[in-house]
Design a protein around this motif. Structure first.
Motif, PDB file in Angstrom:
ATOM      1  N   GLY A 195       0.804  -1.223   0.000  1.00 33.78           N
ATOM      2  CA  GLY A 195       0.000   0.000   0.000  1.00 33.78           C
ATOM      3  C   GLY A 195       0.832   1.267   0.000  1.00 33.78           C
ATOM      4  N   LEU A 196       2.087   1.160  -0.421  1.00 29.65           N
ATOM      5  CA  LEU A 196       2.987   2.310  -0.394  1.00 29.65           C
ATOM      6  C   LEU A 196       2.769   3.230  -1.585  1.00 29.65           C
ATOM      7  N   GLN A 197       2.900   4.522  -1.327  1.00 31.64           N
ATOM      8  CA  GLN A 197       2.842   5.529  -2.375  1.00 31.64           C
ATOM      9  C   GLN A 197       4.131   5.457  -3.203  1.00 31.64           C
ATOM     10  N   PRO A 198       4.113   5.987  -4.432  1.00 30.47           N
ATOM     11  CA  PRO A 198       5.303   5.912  -5.295  1.00 30.47           C
ATOM     12  C   PRO A 198       6.573   6.459  -4.645  1.00 30.47           C
ATOM     13  N   GLU A 199       6.468   7.558  -3.888  1.00 29.93           N
ATOM     14  CA  GLU A 199       7.665   8.129  -3.266  1.00 29.93           C
ATOM     15  C   GLU A 199       8.238   7.208  -2.192  1.00 29.93           C
ATOM     16  N   PHE A 219      -1.106   7.001   5.222  1.00 29.82           N
ATOM     17  CA  PHE A 219      -1.086   7.636   3.907  1.00 29.82           C
ATOM     18  C   PHE A 219      -0.175   6.897   2.926  1.00 29.82           C
ATOM     19  N   GLY A 220       0.387   5.766   3.362  1.00 33.58           N
ATOM     20  CA  GLY A 220       1.261   4.976   2.498  1.00 33.58           C
ATOM     21  C   GLY A 220       2.632   5.592   2.293  1.00 33.58           C
ATOM     22  N   ARG A 221       3.050   6.449   3.232  1.00 35.01           N
ATOM     23  CA  ARG A 221       4.340   7.130   3.101  1.00 35.01           C
ATOM     24  C   ARG A 221       5.349   6.713   4.165  1.00 35.01           C
ATOM     25  N   VAL A 262      19.853   5.209   4.364  1.00 36.21           N
ATOM     26  CA  VAL A 262      18.729   6.113   4.102  1.00 36.21           C
ATOM     27  C   VAL A 262      19.106   7.558   4.451  1.00 36.21           C
ATOM     28  N   VAL A 263      19.815   7.756   5.537  1.00 36.90           N
ATOM     29  CA  VAL A 263      20.287   9.108   5.882  1.00 36.90           C
ATOM     30  C   VAL A 263      21.180   9.653   4.764  1.00 36.90           C
ATOM     31  N   ALA A 264      22.096   8.836   4.274  1.00 39.56           N
ATOM     32  CA  ALA A 264      23.024   9.277   3.229  1.00 39.56           C
ATOM     33  C   ALA A 264      22.306   9.681   1.951  1.00 39.56           C
ATOM     34  N   HIS A 265      21.116   9.128   1.736  1.00 42.65           N
ATOM     35  CA  HIS A 265      20.351   9.422   0.520  1.00 42.65           C
ATOM     36  C   HIS A 265      19.060  10.176   0.830  1.00 42.65           C
ATOM     37  N   ALA A 266      19.021  10.830   1.968  1.00 41.21           N
ATOM     38  CA  ALA A 266      17.792  11.486   2.434  1.00 41.21           C
ATOM     39  C   ALA A 266      17.242  12.498   1.445  1.00 41.21           C
ATOM     40  N   LYS A 267      18.097  13.284   0.861  1.00 40.81           N
ATOM     41  CA  LYS A 267      17.627  14.323  -0.062  1.00 40.81           C
ATOM     42  C   LYS A 267      16.986  13.699  -1.305  1.00 40.81           C
ATOM     43  N   GLU A 268      17.659  12.733  -1.908  1.00 39.44           N
ATOM     44  CA  GLU A 268      17.107  12.128  -3.120  1.00 39.44           C
ATOM     45  C   GLU A 268      15.854  11.292  -2.827  1.00 39.44           C
ATOM     46  N   PHE A 269      15.757  10.730  -1.618  1.00 35.60           N
ATOM     47  CA  PHE A 269      14.582   9.944  -1.238  1.00 35.60           C
ATOM     48  C   PHE A 269      13.431  10.815  -0.746  1.00 35.60           C
ATOM     49  N   GLY A 270      13.678  12.088  -0.473  1.00 42.79           N
ATOM     50  CA  GLY A 270      12.623  12.951   0.066  1.00 42.79           C
ATOM     51  C   GLY A 270      12.219  12.541   1.468  1.00 42.79           C
ATOM     52  N   VAL A 283       8.563   9.285   4.241  1.00 37.39           N
ATOM     53  CA  VAL A 283       8.914  10.209   3.163  1.00 37.39           C
ATOM     54  C   VAL A 283       7.900  11.344   3.112  1.00 37.39           C
ATOM     55  N   LYS A 284       8.344  12.465   2.545  1.00 38.56           N
ATOM     56  CA  LYS A 284       7.473  13.624   2.409  1.00 38.56           C
ATOM     57  C   LYS A 284       6.441  13.377   1.328  1.00 38.56           C
ATOM     58  N   ASP A 285       5.326  14.062   1.426  1.00 34.41           N
ATOM     59  CA  ASP A 285       4.293  14.018   0.402  1.00 34.41           C
ATOM     60  C   ASP A 285       4.823  14.756  -0.809  1.00 34.41           C
ATOM     61  N   GLN A 286       4.745  14.135  -1.954  1.00 33.10           N
ATOM     62  CA  GLN A 286       5.311  14.755  -3.157  1.00 33.10           C
ATOM     63  C   GLN A 286       4.287  15.548  -3.926  1.00 33.10           C
TER      64      GLN A 286
END
Length: 121
Positions: A15-19, A49-51, A71-79, A118-121
């Motif tokens: 049930g995860l959102q694309p982000e 919300f599936g995020r 995940v921390v190292a890629h936080a910006k690209e992962f939102g 993750v943040k809502d995109q």
């Protein structure tokens, strides 16, 4: 972090959102996580919300820390909105690990899993 070596199915799962799926695929391609939680109707977090994703590492703290750090190292690209592991929280707006209040049991304190939102995109 290990490089991506495992095949991860396409499409949405749990049930995860694309982000959130971006994070799910990246982690699952690198680590053999046996149990993963996603969408839940009732949650204190953005699971509803599936995020949010819970990567259950149980007593494998080395795996948990490796996932957390990746995940921390890629936080910006992962939102990334926030990460919780072993009763500590990390956010991009205050990028230091901070102790959280005791929620009463190991699972609620995230002692046995890495929670990634993750943040809502």
């Amino acid at each position: 972090a290990p490089s991506a070596t495992r095949k991860v199915p396409g499409g949405s799962v749990l049930g995860l959102q694309p982000e959130a799926m971006v994070v799910y695929r990246a982690v699952m391609a690198r680590w053999d996580v046996k149990n993963v939680g996603g969408w839940r109707a009732h949650s204190r977090s953005v699971h509803q919300f599936g995020r949010a994703i819970d990567f259950m590492t149980y007593s494998n703290n080395a795996q948990g820390y490796a996932i957390r750090d990746f995940v921390v190292a890629h936080a910006k690209e992962f939102g990334i909105d926030h990460i919780i592991y072993r009763q500590h929280i990390w956010t991009p707006y205050k990028p230091v690990w901070r102790l959280m209040e005791d929620r009463g049991n190991p699972t609620d304190n995230h002692m046995d899993h890495v929670h990634v939102a993750v943040k809502d995109q």
